[in-house]
Design a protein around this motif. Structure first.
Motif, PDB file in Angstrom:
ATOM      1  N   UNK A   1     -10.181  27.115  53.775  1.00 29.95           N
ATOM      2  CA  UNK A   1      -8.973  26.290  53.769  1.00 29.95           C
ATOM      3  C   UNK A   1      -8.345  26.171  55.150  1.00 29.95           C
ATOM      4  N   UNK A   2      -7.956  24.949  55.484  1.00 31.66           N
ATOM      5  CA  UNK A   2      -7.319  24.691  56.771  1.00 31.66           C
ATOM      6  C   UNK A   2      -5.891  24.224  56.598  1.00 31.66           C
ATOM      7  N   UNK A   3      -5.352  23.491  57.559  1.00 33.37           N
ATOM      8  CA  UNK A   3      -3.969  23.022  57.486  1.00 33.37           C
ATOM      9  C   UNK A   3      -3.743  22.061  56.320  1.00 33.37           C
ATOM     10  N   UNK A   4      -2.533  22.111  55.781  1.00 37.43           N
ATOM     11  CA  UNK A   4      -2.115  21.153  54.768  1.00 37.43           C
ATOM     12  C   UNK A   4      -1.858  19.811  55.434  1.00 37.43           C
TER      13      UNK A   4
ATOM     14  N   UNK B   1      -6.563  33.190  42.943  1.00 38.24           N
ATOM     15  CA  UNK B   1      -5.511  33.223  43.949  1.00 38.24           C
ATOM     16  C   UNK B   1      -5.787  34.329  44.962  1.00 38.24           C
ATOM     17  N   UNK B   2      -6.305  35.463  44.485  1.00 41.77           N
ATOM     18  CA  UNK B   2      -6.721  36.521  45.409  1.00 41.77           C
ATOM     19  C   UNK B   2      -7.804  36.006  46.340  1.00 41.77           C
ATOM     20  N   UNK B   3      -8.748  35.249  45.777  1.00 42.53           N
ATOM     21  CA  UNK B   3      -9.828  34.685  46.591  1.00 42.53           C
ATOM     22  C   UNK B   3      -9.288  33.690  47.603  1.00 42.53           C
ATOM     23  N   UNK B   4      -8.285  32.920  47.215  1.00 36.38           N
ATOM     24  CA  UNK B   4      -7.698  31.948  48.145  1.00 36.38           C
ATOM     25  C   UNK B   4      -7.017  32.666  49.308  1.00 36.38           C
ATOM     26  N   UNK B   5      -6.285  33.716  49.000  1.00 33.38           N
ATOM     27  CA  UNK B   5      -5.622  34.481  50.058  1.00 33.38           C
ATOM     28  C   UNK B   5      -6.643  35.074  51.022  1.00 33.38           C
ATOM     29  N   UNK B   6      -7.723  35.586  50.483  1.00 34.16           N
ATOM     30  CA  UNK B   6      -8.765  36.168  51.332  1.00 34.16           C
ATOM     31  C   UNK B   6      -9.476  35.091  52.155  1.00 34.16           C
ATOM     32  N   UNK B   7      -9.624  33.902  51.580  1.00 37.55           N
ATOM     33  CA  UNK B   7     -10.250  32.810  52.334  1.00 37.55           C
ATOM     34  C   UNK B   7      -9.400  32.427  53.539  1.00 37.55           C
ATOM     35  N   UNK B   8      -8.071  32.392  53.355  1.00 39.22           N
ATOM     36  CA  UNK B   8      -7.196  32.141  54.501  1.00 39.22           C
ATOM     37  C   UNK B   8      -7.421  33.199  55.581  1.00 39.22           C
ATOM     38  N   UNK B   9      -7.490  34.456  55.162  1.00 37.81           N
ATOM     39  CA  UNK B   9      -7.674  35.548  56.105  1.00 37.81           C
ATOM     40  C   UNK B   9      -8.993  35.420  56.857  1.00 37.81           C
ATOM     41  N   UNK B  10     -10.037  35.070  56.129  1.00 37.12           N
ATOM     42  CA  UNK B  10     -11.335  34.913  56.769  1.00 37.12           C
ATOM     43  C   UNK B  10     -11.329  33.766  57.762  1.00 37.12           C
ATOM     44  N   UNK B  11     -10.606  32.688  57.437  1.00 39.31           N
ATOM     45  CA  UNK B  11     -10.516  31.564  58.373  1.00 39.31           C
ATOM     46  C   UNK B  11      -9.773  31.972  59.647  1.00 39.31           C
ATOM     47  N   UNK B  12      -8.737  32.789  59.500  1.00 34.46           N
ATOM     48  CA  UNK B  12      -8.006  33.260  60.676  1.00 34.46           C
ATOM     49  C   UNK B  12      -8.802  34.296  61.448  1.00 34.46           C
ATOM     50  N   UNK B  13      -9.677  35.018  60.741  1.00 37.02           N
ATOM     51  CA  UNK B  13     -10.475  36.054  61.375  1.00 37.02           C
ATOM     52  C   UNK B  13      -9.768  37.383  61.513  1.00 37.02           C
ATOM     53  N   UNK B  14      -8.647  37.573  60.773  1.00 35.32           N
ATOM     54  CA  UNK B  14      -7.894  38.816  60.935  1.00 35.32           C
ATOM     55  C   UNK B  14      -7.992  39.764  59.736  1.00 35.32           C
ATOM     56  N   UNK B  15      -8.551  39.306  58.614  1.00 37.71           N
ATOM     57  CA  UNK B  15      -8.656  40.116  57.392  1.00 37.71           C
ATOM     58  C   UNK B  15      -7.304  40.716  57.007  1.00 37.71           C
ATOM     59  N   UNK B  16      -6.229  40.013  57.295  1.00 36.49           N
ATOM     60  CA  UNK B  16      -4.876  40.492  57.047  1.00 36.49           C
ATOM     61  C   UNK B  16      -4.411  39.986  55.685  1.00 36.49           C
ATOM     62  N   UNK B  17      -4.573  40.832  54.668  1.00 33.30           N
ATOM     63  CA  UNK B  17      -4.265  40.482  53.282  1.00 33.30           C
ATOM     64  C   UNK B  17      -3.271  41.486  52.740  1.00 33.30           C
ATOM     65  N   UNK B  18      -2.110  41.020  52.283  1.00 35.30           N
ATOM     66  CA  UNK B  18      -1.065  41.927  51.818  1.00 35.30           C
ATOM     67  C   UNK B  18      -0.113  41.174  50.903  1.00 35.30           C
TER      68      UNK B  18
ATOM     69  N   UNK C   1      -1.315  27.092  57.786  1.00 36.51           N
ATOM     70  CA  UNK C   1      -1.526  27.310  59.211  1.00 36.51           C
ATOM     71  C   UNK C   1      -0.866  28.560  59.761  1.00 36.51           C
ATOM     72  N   UNK C   2       0.122  29.114  59.073  1.00 34.91           N
ATOM     73  CA  UNK C   2       0.834  30.299  59.573  1.00 34.91           C
ATOM     74  C   UNK C   2       1.048  31.262  58.419  1.00 34.91           C
ATOM     75  N   UNK C   3       0.982  32.558  58.705  1.00 35.46           N
ATOM     76  CA  UNK C   3       1.234  33.541  57.649  1.00 35.46           C
ATOM     77  C   UNK C   3       2.230  34.572  58.148  1.00 35.46           C
TER      78      UNK C   3
END
Length: 252
Positions: A240-243, A86-103, A112-114
């Motif tokens: 991961x992209x949009x649902x 799950x940590x890896x999934x959260x980081x993958x979303x961040x990498x796709x967005x390009x913001x490295x925003x993990x919290x 699509x939105x965080x």
């Protein structure tokens, strides 16, 4: 809110999900959102977000999921539900967005939105803004549990769809898990976690045409699971992209 300032590269395959078999079906009623909460028992800012997921779990038009992460385990309390995947999934979303925003608590809406997971109004706004946008949640999905199999069906992509491929995943879910926390930032508290994902199984690849899959229960049965969710997501596990669609069903 606790924010992760940086993270290393990661790898690893997602494993099998765990489900208890009962005869039940979830028809494609067209849920408007998949809401994923990345939470931690060691995060003092998370309980309000955990309660919001409990509220959203009562809404049949929302698939609300808790995905406990493990990167705060060093703060004095090891999260008993956490999974490194799950940590890896959260980081993958961040990498796709390009913001490295993990919290934590962090919510991802429809892939699509965080936003901060304790922002109830913001979550509702994100659901509205992503619902049916650019193909989000436009693919009908159904799931049936009968006998020794779980059957998953995904409809064809609608005409003019932006996305015509993706991955199909099943989540094994525990609908309510009370945890007494004795150390760390939440010491002395009992927190109930809602719709906790206990494991994941990739069912197959969706190519834009209608498809169906049968998942043998003997490979995935496990105690403590009383619900299941299935979703179709653009992209891949690592990107991961949009649902595109999803379904949720109780198993008891």
């Amino acid at each position: 809110m606790i924010r992760l300032p940086g993270f290393p590269r990661w790898s690893g395959a997602l494993g099998m999900c765990a489900l208890i078999a009962t005869t039940h079906a979830s028809e494609a009623a067209g849920p408007r959102a998949v809401v994923e909460l990345f939470t931690s028992q060691g995060c003092s800012s998370c309980p309000p977000a955990d309660r919001i997921i409990g509220d959203l779990a009562k809404d049949p038009s929302v698939i609300a999921l808790s995905l406990p992460i493990d990167y705060w385990d060093y703060l004095g309390w090891k999260d008993t539900l956490a999974d490194a995947r799950f940590s890896a999934r959260q980081k993958a979303y961040s990498q796709m967005r390009g913001d490295r925003d993990v919290y934590t608590p962090q919510v991802v809406v429809n892939g699509a939105a965080h936003l901060v997971g304790s922002n109830r109004a913001g979550i509702e706004d994100a659901i509205k803004s992503t619902d049916k946008g650019v193909g989000t949640m436009t693919v009908p999905v159904s799931m049936a549990v009968s006998g020794k199999e779980i059957k998953v069906s995904v409809a064809a992509a609608p005409a003019g769809a932006a996305a015509t491929q993706g991955e199909v995943w099943i989540c094994a879910v525990s609908k309510a898990v009370p945890i007494a926390i004795t150390r760390g930032e939440n010491r002395g508290r009992e927190v109930t976690y809602h719709n906790v994902v206990r494991n994941l199984l990739k069912v197959g690849d969706w190519t834009g045409s209608a498809g169906s899959w049968a998942v043998p229960l003997e490979n995935i049965a496990h105690d403590g699971i009383d619900a299941a969710a299935v979703y179709v997501q653009d992209g891949s596990r690592d990107r991961p992209g949009p649902m595109l669609g999803g379904a949720f069903t109780s198993l008891h």
